[in-house]
Design an enzyme around this catalytic site. Sequence first.
Site, short mmCIF file in Angstrom:
data_model
loop_
_atom_site.label_atom_id
_atom_site.label_comp_id
_atom_site.label_asym_id
_atom_site.label_seq_id
_atom_site.Cartn_x
_atom_site.Cartn_y
_atom_site.Cartn_z
N SER A 115 -10.75 4.65 -0.22
CA SER A 115 -10.14 5.98 -0.25
C SER A 115 -10.59 6.74 -1.48
CB SER A 115 -8.61 5.86 -0.27
OG SER A 115 -8.07 7.11 -0.62
N HIS A 144 -12.73 6.75 3.50
CA HIS A 144 -11.38 7.19 3.86
C HIS A 144 -11.04 8.45 3.06
CE1 HIS A 144 -7.33 6.51 5.50
NE2 HIS A 144 -6.88 6.96 4.34
N ASP A 182 -8.24 11.44 2.42
CA ASP A 182 -6.81 11.75 2.56
C ASP A 182 -6.56 13.23 2.38
OD1 ASP A 182 -5.49 9.10 2.84
OD2 ASP A 182 -6.53 8.70 0.95
N MET A 205 -3.76 16.13 2.37
CA MET A 205 -2.30 16.31 2.21
C MET A 205 -1.98 17.79 2.05
SD MET A 205 -1.65 13.37 -0.60
CE MET A 205 -2.40 11.75 -0.47
N HIS A 210 -7.83 11.06 7.26
CA HIS A 210 -6.40 10.79 7.45
C HIS A 210 -5.62 12.07 7.14
CE1 HIS A 210 -2.73 8.37 5.69
NE2 HIS A 210 -2.40 9.05 6.77
N MET A 239 -2.47 14.03 6.56
CA MET A 239 -1.03 13.98 6.25
C MET A 239 -0.55 15.41 6.19
SD MET A 239 -1.30 10.94 3.46
CE MET A 239 -3.06 11.13 3.37
N MET A 264 0.79 2.59 7.78
CA MET A 264 1.01 2.94 6.37
C MET A 264 1.84 1.84 5.72
SD MET A 264 -0.71 5.60 5.86
CE MET A 264 -0.28 5.64 4.12
N ASP A 322 -3.17 0.98 5.32
CA ASP A 322 -3.42 1.91 4.21
C ASP A 322 -2.26 1.89 3.22
OD1 ASP A 322 -4.18 4.05 2.64
OD2 ASP A 322 -4.00 5.55 4.23
C1 DX5 Z 1 -1.69 7.41 0.51
C2 DX5 Z 1 -3.08 7.49 1.11
C3 DX5 Z 1 -3.93 6.33 0.79
C4 DX5 Z 1 -4.17 6.10 -0.67
C5 DX5 Z 1 -4.15 4.61 -0.85
O1 DX5 Z 1 -0.95 8.45 1.01
O2 DX5 Z 1 -3.00 7.59 2.52
O3 DX5 Z 1 -5.16 6.35 1.52
O4 DX5 Z 1 -5.38 6.61 -1.16
O5 DX5 Z 1 -4.18 4.34 -2.19
P1 DX5 Z 1 -3.97 2.88 -2.77
O6 DX5 Z 1 -5.03 2.00 -2.15
O7 DX5 Z 1 -4.13 3.10 -4.23
O8 DX5 Z 1 -2.57 2.45 -2.36
ZN ZN Z 2 -4.89 7.35 3.70
#
Ligand code: DX5
Ligand code: ZN
Length: 216
Positions: free
Chosen positions: A8, A33, A35, A37, A66, A68, A137, A175
């Site tokens: 990620s 990956h 993310d 948000m 991903h 969110m 998750m 994740d």
């Molecule tokens: C959290 C994200 C993850 C995040 C994971 O909301 O979806 O992808 O980057 O981070 P770590 O591996 O540090 O838990």
């Molecule tokens: Zn993620």
Amino acid sequence: MSVIISPSLLSADFLNLGQEVGMVNQSEADWFHLDVMDGVFVPNISYGMPIISQIKKAARKPLDVHLMIVQPERYIQAFCQAGADILTVHLEASIHLHRTLQEIKSMGMKAGVALNPHTAVNQLEDIIQDIDVVLVMSVNPGFGGQSFIRHSLEKVRKLRQLIETTHSNTIIEVDGGVNLATGKQLVEAGADALVAGSFVFNSPDPAKTIKELKAL
Ligand code: DX5
Ligand code: ZN
């Protein structure tokens, strides 16, 4: 088959993003990956299409995006154009999940569904055969560096059973809070793919850490 590793970039050094993408290209990682948000679905804001299209130019591996965000169906085409290969929406954010998955696939992307820690695996019973990737998750989404929620192991086992009984081809991806110890337990529970952010990018040798995860 060996476990799929999807680092990620949320924990990457954004001032040196080109180098970080290059490191993942050179490493044994399988996917990137990414993310996204929106500050509404989760209490944090990350990055969106402009950054992803830049990453796409340098990435030599599939982009695992991903989302969110609320109403993810509004942005399917935009993320396709930005270069997503796998587009994952949250079950909790999708009222017409079946339609959303069909739209994602009609644009040539793989369709993923993410489950928050409180969402039961059995909510996927009537849709599992339409899903390419389920993203379990194992932390509450929104931030990197949180600790692994152990109940996720039980969810992975249940999901593996559901996939087997329905003869589905779905990939189980997990994740949040993944490191060598939790990663090993997840693989034993039936996970096919692991996302790792802080464990990879905060380690002294990220490519070596990816290699170690890949060997689980
Ligand atoms: C959290 C994200 C993850 C995040 C994971 O909301 O979806 O992808 O980057 O981070 P770590 O591996 O540090 O838990
Ligand atoms: Zn993620």
